[in-house]
Motif scaffolding. Structure first.
Motif, PDB file in Angstrom:
ATOM      1  N   PRO A 137      72.291  22.678  46.690  1.00  0.00           N
ATOM      2  CA  PRO A 137      73.720  23.166  45.755  1.00  0.00           C
ATOM      3  C   PRO A 137      73.329  23.904  44.843  1.00  0.00           C
ATOM      4  N   LEU A 138      74.003  25.185  44.050  1.00  0.00           N
ATOM      5  CA  LEU A 138      73.234  25.658  43.661  1.00  0.00           C
ATOM      6  C   LEU A 138      74.916  25.974  42.636  1.00  0.00           C
ATOM      7  N   GLN A 139      75.798  24.968  42.639  1.00  0.00           N
ATOM      8  CA  GLN A 139      77.090  25.347  42.064  1.00  0.00           C
ATOM      9  C   GLN A 139      77.346  23.388  42.302  1.00  0.00           C
ATOM     10  N   GLY A 140      78.204  22.755  40.944  1.00  0.00           N
ATOM     11  CA  GLY A 140      78.043  22.071  40.600  1.00  0.00           C
ATOM     12  C   GLY A 140      78.548  20.619  41.633  1.00  0.00           C
ATOM     13  N   SER A 141      79.961  22.072  42.449  1.00  0.00           N
ATOM     14  CA  SER A 141      81.378  21.431  43.014  1.00  0.00           C
ATOM     15  C   SER A 141      80.887  21.295  44.432  1.00  0.00           C
ATOM     16  N   GLU A 142      79.864  21.551  44.790  1.00  0.00           N
ATOM     17  CA  GLU A 142      78.715  21.148  46.151  1.00  0.00           C
ATOM     18  C   GLU A 142      78.446  19.507  46.062  1.00  0.00           C
ATOM     19  N   ILE A 143      78.017  18.866  47.193  1.00  0.00           N
ATOM     20  CA  ILE A 143      77.122  18.300  47.680  1.00  0.00           C
ATOM     21  C   ILE A 143      76.016  18.564  49.010  1.00  0.00           C
ATOM     22  N   SER A 144      74.885  18.234  48.472  1.00  0.00           N
ATOM     23  CA  SER A 144      74.761  18.170  49.911  1.00  0.00           C
ATOM     24  C   SER A 144      74.028  16.440  50.181  1.00  0.00           C
ATOM     25  N   PRO A 145      74.180  16.118  51.254  1.00  0.00           N
ATOM     26  CA  PRO A 145      73.858  15.029  52.115  1.00  0.00           C
ATOM     27  C   PRO A 145      72.316  14.934  52.271  1.00  0.00           C
TER      28      PRO A 145
END
Length: 277
Positions: free
Chosen positions: A126-134
Motif C-alpha cells: 500500500p502506498l498510503q500509510g493508513s493501509e496495511i497489506s497482510p
C-alpha cells in the motif's frame, strides 16, 4: 472482474487462507509448549520520509500513489510497488526465557505455511500509510519476542510453490514478463523539469534477509491474545539520489533494457519501522 483483479484476489489472501504451522526450535529437545499462545498477524505498509527538506519532498496523492519531487524540478510518480516476501520470523533471545535455568536462552518461532517448503507471497505494497497489506498469520506460544526477520526473494527456483506463484503472476495482465530473478517491481512515470512524463515498469533484485530488534518486545500472554505486527517501508529512501533528487527509473524500464536492477543494500535502508497496533 478483470484478470488482474482475479490474480490479486487469488494470490493476495494466500498467506492468510492457507493454514500455517509454527516451527519452534531451540537447544533443548522439547522446546516450549505451543499451548496457551496467541495469534500474531504480520502486514506491510508505508511511512513518510523522516526528512522534511524540499529536496526530498514526499507527497501522497489522493489515489494510491507516491510522488517524489526534487529541487531540480524532476518528479517521480510511483503508481505501484509489488514485492515477493518469502518468509517472516519472530525470535526470542534473552536470559533463560524457557524458565528452566539450563542456559538455553534462545528460541525461534517461525511462521510457515502448512507445506514442506516455504510459500512466497506476492505483496501489493500500500502506498498510503493508513493501509496495511497482510502477508502471514499464525499461533505463537506464550513468551516475549524481541527480534523479527523477514526475507525478500526472487522466484528463480525449481521448488513448486515458487513456480506456481511465478506462473500465476505471468498469467495476469499486469506483469506477464516478470523475470525469475526479480524480487520487486515499481510502476510509474518520471518527468524531468524540462520534459514530458515517461512511463516505466522497472524490476529489482533484492535477495535479502532483514532482521530487526524490536524496540518494544512483543509479549504473547496467552489464549485470546491477538496482535498485528506492521513492517513500515519508506520508498522515498529507495528512489532518491545523494542530493535528494528522485531517481530516473525510466532509464531501467524492463521493456527497453531487459535488465533487473540490483537492489539489496538500498532495500534494507528503506525499512523504517516495525511496530505493533
Amino acid at each position: 472482474m478483470t484478470r488482474s483483479a482475479l490474480l490479486r484476489s487469488r494470490l493476495a489472501p494466500l498467506a492468510l487462507a492457507v493454514a500455517l504451522v509454527v516451527a519452534v526450535t531451540g537447544c533443548d529437545s522439547t522446546g516450549p509448549s505451543t499451548s496457551g499462545g496467541g495469534e500474531v498477524q504480520v502486514g506491510f505498509s508505508t511511512s513518510s520520509s523522516t526528512s522534511t527538506s524540499s529536496t526530498n519532498a514526499l507527497a501522497k496523492a489522493a489515489s494510491d500513489s507516491l510522488v517524489l519531487s526534487g529541487a531540480n524540478g524532476d518528479t517521480l510518480n510511483i503508481h505501484d510497488i509489488r514485492l515477493i516476501v518469502d518468509k517472516v520470523k519472530l525470535e526470542q533471545d534473552g536470559e533463560d526465557q524457557d524458565g528452566d535455568d539450563d542456559g538455553n536462552d534462545s528460541t525461534e518461532v517461525e511462521i510457515e505455511r502448512e507445506v514442506e517448503v516455504e510459500r512466497p507471497s506476492f505483496l501489493d505494497l500500500p502506498l498510503q500509510g493508513s493501509e496495511i497489506s497482510p502477508v502471514a498469520a499464525g499461533d505463537v506460544p506464550e513468551g516475549t519476542y524481541n527480534e523479527f526477520e523477514f526475507e525478500v526473494d526472487d522466484l528463480d527456483d525449481d521448488e513448486g510453490n515458487a513456480r506456481a506463484l511465478l506462473s500465476g503472476i505471468r498469467d495476469g495482465d499486469e506483469f506477464p514478463n516478470w523475470p525469475e530473478d526479480a524480487s520487486m517491481v515499481v510502476v510509474g512515470t518520471f518527468t524531468p523539469a524540462d520534459g514530458t512524463p515517461t512511463s516505466f515498469t522497472t524490476y529489482f533484485e533484492a535477495e535479502i534477509e532483514v532482521e530487526r530488534e524490536l524496540q518494544t518486545p512483543l509479549e504473547v500472554t496467552g489464549e485470546g491474545f491477538s496482535r498485528q505486527l506492521v513492517v513500515r517501508l519508506d520508498p522515498a529512501r529507495w528512489f532518491k539520489g545523494t542530493d535528494g533528487s528522485p531517481r530516473d527509473l525510466s532509464r531501467s524500464d524492463f521493456e527497453q533494457t531487459d535488465t533487473v536492477v540490483e537492489f539489496e543494500a538500498e532495500f534494507e535502508e528503506g525499512v523504517s519501522d516495525i511496530e505493533f497496533d
